[in-house]
Scaffold this motif. Structure first.
Motif, PDB file in Angstrom:
ATOM      1  N   LEU A   1       0.822  -1.242  -0.023  1.00 54.15           N
ATOM      2  CA  LEU A   1      -0.062  -0.161   0.176  1.00 54.15           C
ATOM      3  C   LEU A   1       0.872   1.149   0.101  1.00 54.15           C
ATOM      4  O   LEU A   1       0.692   2.204  -0.653  1.00 54.15           O
ATOM      5  CB  LEU A   1      -0.912  -0.054   1.092  1.00 54.15           C
ATOM      6  N   GLY A   2       1.943   1.261   0.705  1.00 50.16           N
ATOM      7  CA  GLY A   2       2.971   2.379   0.736  1.00 50.16           C
ATOM      8  C   GLY A   2       3.367   2.719  -0.748  1.00 50.16           C
ATOM      9  O   GLY A   2       3.466   3.900  -1.223  1.00 50.16           O
ATOM     10  N   ILE A   3       3.729   1.603  -1.640  1.00 53.44           N
ATOM     11  CA  ILE A   3       4.294   1.581  -2.829  1.00 53.44           C
ATOM     12  C   ILE A   3       3.222   2.018  -3.439  1.00 53.44           C
ATOM     13  O   ILE A   3       3.667   2.986  -4.497  1.00 53.44           O
ATOM     14  CB  ILE A   3       4.781   0.154  -3.182  1.00 53.44           C
ATOM     15  N   ALA A   4       2.009   1.611  -3.726  1.00 51.25           N
ATOM     16  CA  ALA A   4       1.013   2.113  -4.266  1.00 51.25           C
ATOM     17  C   ALA A   4       0.953   3.810  -4.255  1.00 51.25           C
ATOM     18  O   ALA A   4       0.649   4.504  -5.176  1.00 51.25           O
ATOM     19  CB  ALA A   4      -0.250   1.479  -3.882  1.00 51.25           C
ATOM     20  N   ASP A   5       1.086   4.283  -2.909  1.00 52.06           N
ATOM     21  CA  ASP A   5       0.767   5.626  -2.645  1.00 52.06           C
ATOM     22  C   ASP A   5       2.053   6.468  -3.303  1.00 52.06           C
ATOM     23  O   ASP A   5       1.940   7.488  -3.683  1.00 52.06           O
ATOM     24  CB  ASP A   5       0.919   5.947  -1.005  1.00 52.06           C
ATOM     25  N   MET A   6       3.228   5.859  -3.118  1.00 48.78           N
ATOM     26  CA  MET A   6       4.444   6.524  -3.621  1.00 48.78           C
ATOM     27  C   MET A   6       4.497   6.695  -5.049  1.00 48.78           C
ATOM     28  O   MET A   6       4.914   7.551  -5.665  1.00 48.78           O
ATOM     29  CB  MET A   6       5.646   5.866  -3.165  1.00 48.78           C
ATOM     30  N   VAL A   7       4.006   5.550  -5.990  1.00 48.20           N
ATOM     31  CA  VAL A   7       3.866   5.514  -7.214  1.00 48.20           C
ATOM     32  C   VAL A   7       2.602   6.085  -7.937  1.00 48.20           C
ATOM     33  O   VAL A   7       2.278   6.084  -8.893  1.00 48.20           O
ATOM     34  CB  VAL A   7       4.232   4.033  -7.868  1.00 48.20           C
ATOM     35  N   SER A   8       1.822   6.569  -6.900  1.00 49.78           N
ATOM     36  CA  SER A   8       0.334   7.290  -7.550  1.00 49.78           C
ATOM     37  C   SER A   8      -0.506   6.179  -8.031  1.00 49.78           C
ATOM     38  O   SER A   8      -1.319   6.605  -9.000  1.00 49.78           O
ATOM     39  CB  SER A   8       0.583   8.585  -8.227  1.00 49.78           C
ATOM     40  N   ALA A   9      -0.470   4.982  -7.825  1.00 47.62           N
ATOM     41  CA  ALA A   9      -1.107   3.955  -8.437  1.00 47.62           C
ATOM     42  C   ALA A   9      -2.486   4.373  -7.995  1.00 47.62           C
ATOM     43  O   ALA A   9      -2.971   4.395  -6.646  1.00 47.62           O
ATOM     44  CB  ALA A   9      -0.817   2.604  -8.119  1.00 47.62           C
ATOM     45  N   ASP A  10      -3.497   3.921  -8.510  1.00 52.92           N
ATOM     46  CA  ASP A  10      -5.076   3.982  -8.313  1.00 52.92           C
ATOM     47  C   ASP A  10      -5.793   2.700  -8.306  1.00 52.92           C
ATOM     48  O   ASP A  10      -6.873   2.441  -8.284  1.00 52.92           O
ATOM     49  CB  ASP A  10      -5.889   5.007  -9.094  1.00 52.92           C
ATOM     50  N   GLN A  11      -4.922   1.576  -8.392  1.00 52.81           N
ATOM     51  CA  GLN A  11      -5.541   0.105  -8.395  1.00 52.81           C
ATOM     52  C   GLN A  11      -4.522  -0.735  -7.561  1.00 52.81           C
ATOM     53  O   GLN A  11      -3.249  -0.708  -7.846  1.00 52.81           O
ATOM     54  CB  GLN A  11      -5.988  -0.336  -9.624  1.00 52.81           C
ATOM     55  N   ILE A  12      -4.968  -1.424  -6.613  1.00 49.29           N
ATOM     56  CA  ILE A  12      -4.345  -2.551  -5.803  1.00 49.29           C
ATOM     57  C   ILE A  12      -5.192  -3.766  -6.443  1.00 49.29           C
ATOM     58  O   ILE A  12      -6.095  -4.097  -6.264  1.00 49.29           O
ATOM     59  CB  ILE A  12      -4.284  -2.435  -4.488  1.00 49.29           C
ATOM     60  N   VAL A  13      -4.022  -5.003  -6.618  1.00 52.86           N
ATOM     61  CA  VAL A  13      -4.828  -6.385  -7.017  1.00 52.86           C
ATOM     62  C   VAL A  13      -3.943  -6.952  -5.567  1.00 52.86           C
ATOM     63  O   VAL A  13      -2.789  -7.153  -5.772  1.00 52.86           O
ATOM     64  CB  VAL A  13      -4.338  -6.832  -8.134  1.00 52.86           C
ATOM     65  N   PHE A  14      -4.627  -7.514  -4.779  1.00 49.03           N
ATOM     66  CA  PHE A  14      -4.269  -8.100  -3.695  1.00 49.03           C
ATOM     67  C   PHE A  14      -4.598  -9.487  -3.757  1.00 49.03           C
ATOM     68  O   PHE A  14      -5.899  -9.927  -3.679  1.00 49.03           O
ATOM     69  CB  PHE A  14      -4.801  -7.506  -2.234  1.00 49.03           C
ATOM     70  N   VAL A  15      -3.825 -10.610  -3.551  1.00 48.95           N
ATOM     71  CA  VAL A  15      -3.896 -12.159  -3.564  1.00 48.95           C
ATOM     72  C   VAL A  15      -3.937 -12.418  -2.115  1.00 48.95           C
ATOM     73  O   VAL A  15      -2.972 -12.471  -1.543  1.00 48.95           O
ATOM     74  CB  VAL A  15      -2.708 -12.704  -4.517  1.00 48.95           C
ATOM     75  N   SER A  16      -5.098 -12.921  -1.750  1.00 52.65           N
ATOM     76  CA  SER A  16      -5.406 -13.389  -0.466  1.00 52.65           C
ATOM     77  C   SER A  16      -5.819 -14.847  -0.416  1.00 52.65           C
ATOM     78  O   SER A  16      -4.660 -15.200  -1.147  1.00 52.65           O
ATOM     79  CB  SER A  16      -6.610 -12.617   0.148  1.00 52.65           C
ATOM     80  N   SER A  17      -6.526 -15.325   0.357  1.00 53.72           N
ATOM     81  CA  SER A  17      -6.909 -16.650   0.130  1.00 53.72           C
ATOM     82  C   SER A  17      -8.161 -17.121   0.598  1.00 53.72           C
ATOM     83  O   SER A  17      -8.666 -16.303   1.529  1.00 53.72           O
ATOM     84  CB  SER A  17      -5.887 -17.506   1.214  1.00 53.72           C
ATOM     85  N   ALA A  18      -8.657 -18.163  -0.207  1.00 56.12           N
ATOM     86  CA  ALA A  18     -10.177 -18.609   0.749  1.00 56.12           C
ATOM     87  C   ALA A  18     -10.054 -19.169   2.203  1.00 56.12           C
ATOM     88  O   ALA A  18     -11.106 -19.028   2.729  1.00 56.12           O
ATOM     89  CB  ALA A  18     -10.897 -19.508  -0.343  1.00 56.12           C
ATOM     90  N   MET A  19      -8.789 -19.126   2.396  1.00 58.73           N
ATOM     91  CA  MET A  19      -8.722 -19.448   3.948  1.00 58.73           C
ATOM     92  C   MET A  19      -9.130 -18.765   5.183  1.00 58.73           C
ATOM     93  O   MET A  19      -9.357 -19.148   6.203  1.00 58.73           O
ATOM     94  CB  MET A  19      -7.176 -20.108   4.369  1.00 58.73           C
ATOM     95  N   VAL A  20      -9.511 -17.408   4.536  1.00 59.95           N
ATOM     96  CA  VAL A  20      -9.753 -16.429   5.452  1.00 59.95           C
ATOM     97  C   VAL A  20     -11.118 -16.760   6.059  1.00 59.95           C
ATOM     98  O   VAL A  20     -11.809 -16.047   6.925  1.00 59.95           O
ATOM     99  CB  VAL A  20      -9.742 -14.922   4.864  1.00 59.95           C
ATOM    100  N   TYR A  21     -12.012 -17.438   5.104  1.00 59.99           N
ATOM    101  CA  TYR A  21     -13.371 -17.779   5.481  1.00 59.99           C
ATOM    102  C   TYR A  21     -13.404 -18.661   6.773  1.00 59.99           C
ATOM    103  O   TYR A  21     -14.255 -18.618   7.537  1.00 59.99           O
ATOM    104  CB  TYR A  21     -14.145 -18.509   4.342  1.00 59.99           C
ATOM    105  N   GLY A  22     -12.367 -19.637   6.980  1.00 56.11           N
ATOM    106  CA  GLY A  22     -12.220 -20.546   8.116  1.00 56.11           C
ATOM    107  C   GLY A  22     -13.056 -21.835   7.527  1.00 56.11           C
ATOM    108  O   GLY A  22     -13.754 -21.506   6.701  1.00 56.11           O
ATOM    109  N   ALA A  23     -12.450 -22.813   8.334  1.00 58.49           N
ATOM    110  CA  ALA A  23     -13.203 -24.099   7.970  1.00 58.49           C
ATOM    111  C   ALA A  23     -14.173 -24.318   9.165  1.00 58.49           C
ATOM    112  O   ALA A  23     -13.475 -24.756  10.436  1.00 58.49           O
ATOM    113  CB  ALA A  23     -12.036 -25.155   7.622  1.00 58.49           C
ATOM    114  N   ASN A  24     -15.341 -24.083   8.932  1.00 57.63           N
ATOM    115  CA  ASN A  24     -16.065 -24.289  10.235  1.00 57.63           C
ATOM    116  C   ASN A  24     -17.549 -25.347   9.709  1.00 57.63           C
ATOM    117  O   ASN A  24     -18.075 -25.456   8.740  1.00 57.63           O
ATOM    118  CB  ASN A  24     -16.807 -22.972  10.783  1.00 57.63           C
TER     119      ASN A  24
END
Length: 362
Positions: A107-130
């Motif tokens: 996010l700091g790099i995005a601010d520094m280069v004045s980017a207006d889009q971030i593509v963030f690769v997360s994971s489906a594991m954030v939902y949890g296995a319940n």
């Protein structure tokens, strides 16, 4: 010394530690005509190679690869920042880094280069296995990652930071991708390997359905997010899932002698303890409860997976001859092994008995 990014619309060259890649205009495969400058934050490897190739195929994209450092960029501009480093569990664990810190860097790099889009690769594991998870999980589902699995909790926190970045200025776009277990013949991480090893391996217990994503299809989703400026959260998985019993069959579990339930439980625990690679704390729930996702939102944007769940599983795991044996035949082999073992025991008993009898009467 890192080279500076060119202003938007200018082509880059290979200089210093930054690789600037641009495809020939004649190879353009999309309707996008505007020049794009993309900063790719990753740790190199099979996925990053695929993403770079996909972006090059757009024909109008300059890509800069870096592991992420705010000091690398001064008075430079870019359109998009793609963060794949925050999703690299193996690299982060090896270097004792956290997903949250890397997301902050991105996010700091995005601010520094004045980017207006971030593509963030997360994971489906954030939902949890319940046990009470919706089936399938959609992007609106509340995140409940396993409290013992630090990596998933860090990714959930990183997603919050990305959303805060989007809201802090009008016109910003964030593409958050939540892929399922991702693997390929040349790129199965230790985390994916541990998950795969834990699925379909329990004795006499029902296994949850599972999903497996090929790295080719994950890379195409990342490229689509850049190309189409996708805004929002998107699950990434092939259509459908593999039932638990099919995962067990594909896992290549060897034919075994039927054992009493208590003995099976003990052996099952021993097998889990000595599976390939370290099993991260909190990961076990992801092999016992369902966390199947729906990728309908991404499919509606034009994403087309090319590899099925089963194909991705087979390619990303070690193939064994008995994976091609039907369940019925495997059961027959198991019974055959049991009968054979029984005969061997009887023969040994007879031989020992005869020797004992002869020794006694000689």
């Amino acid at each position: 010394m890192w080279a500076r990014l060119p202003p938007r619309g200018r082509s880059g060259t290979n200089v210093g530690s930054v690789t600037a890649l641009i495809d020939a205009p004649g190879n353009a495969l999309s309707a996008t005509t505007a020049e794009l400058t993309v900063v790719l934050i990753g740790t190199t490897g099979p996925l990053q190679t695929r993403v770079v190739e996909g972006l090059r195929a757009l024909g109008n994209c300059t890509v800069f690869e870096t592991r992420g450092s705010l000091e690398d960029f001064h008075d430079d501009t870019a359109d998009v920042v793609v963060d794949m480093a925050s999703n690299d569990h193996d690299w982060l664990a090896k270097h004792r880094e956290s997903s949250t810190r890397y997301a902050t860097t991105s996010l700091g790099i995005a601010d520094m280069v004045s980017a207006d889009q971030i593509v963030f690769v997360s994971s489906a594991m954030v939902y949890g296995a319940n046990a009470n998870n919706p089936f399938p999980l959609t992007e609106e589902t509340i995140l409940r990652p396993d409290t013992e699995f630090v990596f998933a909790r860090q990714l959930a926190s990183a997603e919050e930071l990305v959303e805060q970045w989007r809201r802090s200025r009008p016109g910003r776009v964030t593409s958050v991708l939540r892929p399922v277990i991702s693997l390929a013949e040349d790129g199965t991480s230790q985390l994916a390997g541990a998950l795969v090893s834990g699925l379909g391996q329990r004795f006499a217990e029902d296994d949850p359905p599972s999903q497996f994503l090929h790295l080719d299809d994950l890379a195409s989703a990342i490229v689509l997010a850049v190309q189409s400026r996708l805004d929002g959260v998107y699950n990434v998985a092939p259509e459908g899932w593999i039932p638990g019993e099919r995962v067990r069959a594909l896992s290549g579990e060897r034919p075994r002698i039927p054992l009493p339930e208590r003995v099976s439980e003990v052996l099952g625990a021993v097998r889990w303890r000595f599976q390939r690679g370290p099993i991260p704390p909190g990961l076990r729930s992801y092999t016992r409860e369902p966390w199947v996702v729906s990728s309908g939102r991404l499919l509606a944007e034009g994403w087309k997976p090319t590899v099925t769940n089963e194909q991705a599983y087979v390619e990303g795991t070690e193939a064994r001859w008995w994976t091609m044996v039907s369940p019925k035949r495997r059961q027959e082999l198991s019974l055959g092994v049991g009968v054979g073992a029984g005969l061997i025991v009887m023969i040994v008993a007879v031989v020992i008995g005869r020797r004992w009898w002869r020794a006694r009467h000689d």
